[in-house]
Design a protein around this motif. Sequence first.
Motif, PDB file in Angstrom:
ATOM      1  N   GLU A   1      35.237  23.021  24.171  1.00 22.60           N
ATOM      2  CA  GLU A   1      34.871  21.555  24.084  1.00 22.60           C
ATOM      3  C   GLU A   1      35.591  21.172  22.857  1.00 22.60           C
ATOM      4  N   THR A   2      35.838  22.191  21.858  1.00 24.24           N
ATOM      5  CA  THR A   2      36.515  21.645  20.959  1.00 24.24           C
ATOM      6  C   THR A   2      38.111  21.429  21.071  1.00 24.24           C
TER       7      THR A   2
ATOM      8  N   GLN B   1      42.144  15.211  23.965  1.00 25.16           N
ATOM      9  CA  GLN B   1      41.916  13.998  24.096  1.00 25.16           C
ATOM     10  C   GLN B   1      42.392  13.129  22.842  1.00 25.16           C
ATOM     11  N   TRP B   2      42.186  13.457  21.806  1.00 26.45           N
ATOM     12  CA  TRP B   2      42.492  12.876  20.488  1.00 26.45           C
ATOM     13  C   TRP B   2      44.269  12.645  20.402  1.00 26.45           C
TER      14      TRP B   2
ATOM     15  N   THR C   1      38.385  18.135  23.028  1.00 30.47           N
ATOM     16  CA  THR C   1      38.279  16.771  22.106  1.00 30.47           C
ATOM     17  C   THR C   1      39.670  16.610  21.564  1.00 30.47           C
TER      18      THR C   1
ATOM     19  N   PRO D   1      32.702  14.709  16.758  1.00 27.37           N
ATOM     20  CA  PRO D   1      31.779  16.030  17.077  1.00 27.37           C
ATOM     21  C   PRO D   1      31.633  16.542  15.502  1.00 27.37           C
TER      22      PRO D   1
END
Length: 318
Positions: free
Chosen positions: A258-259, A265-266, A262, A20
């Motif tokens: 959203e951040t 997930q990482w 992310t 992103p």
Amino acid sequence: MRRRQWLQLLAAAVLASGVPAWAQDKPIQIIVPFGPGGSGDISARLLAEFLTKKTGRTVVVDNRPGASGIIGVGAVRNAPADGSVLLLATTSTHLANPSLFRNLPYDPGEDFRLVGSFGPGSTYMLVRPDAPYKDLPAFIEAAKGRPGTINYGYFNATSQVTGALFAHEAGIELTGIPYKQVGQAMADLIAGQIQVVFTDTVQGDGFVSSGQLRALAAHSDTRLERFPDVPLIGESVPDFTIRGGFLGIAVPTATPLETQQTLNQWINEAITTEPLHARLREFAFAPEEVTLDELARFEREEREKWKQYVEIAGIEPQ
């Protein structure tokens, strides 16, 4: 190849990877609220390596030790809530400190959101190799014979509460000696200035492997694969049920969902990918993928448990 062309190719590769925009604009910083060399520092640096490859951006680890993690936590609390500044969250900063400080300058549940976990850890009870007690029952017997004369060093809330709770459940009296950093406590233990240190297996493994210190006992769900001959504290003190140390990553609450997703997930990818996964398993951590909701529930439940640990240990809040 000219520098401009190289940067354009790198940028194109990052865009193609789905990274992103917020992770493309600036370096990512991981603030570790304790000194170098500890479990959090090691884990944060391995994560930084992964994120550097994942995002194509510079990821730096910044150690901000002091005041049981409060200084480092404050730096992230006041940082931009855009995913560029991450906090290495620990048992001390997010679970124990609220019960140890009357006027804690942050609220872990209100000011931060956990976005990842390295998994629950395990604990060593370390003594000098030449310590007169060869096993945990002998240590307890020695402590009962000399109340208050055996000193344990602590350097954060986790090591303080663990030592105090162990003493309570074993029916002995130990004297806690505070240190700013784990390295200072270990140095004094090796020098014989103190007699025992409770620390997680990541921090203690090098000292045990090198023979500088001896693991008198460990605390985990089962005996450690790495040192199966080291008995568990619970084998001699059944009421000692404190959970092993927690390490994770947190961001300011205002960070966009959203951040947070992310980053979650990482981090889940990082802890299940080599070399981080193998390193965590080597040090008796149990890395598992977790969701944001699972992390929030874990934090609430564990914070309440640590409140009970502090009360049982009889530690007066500062």
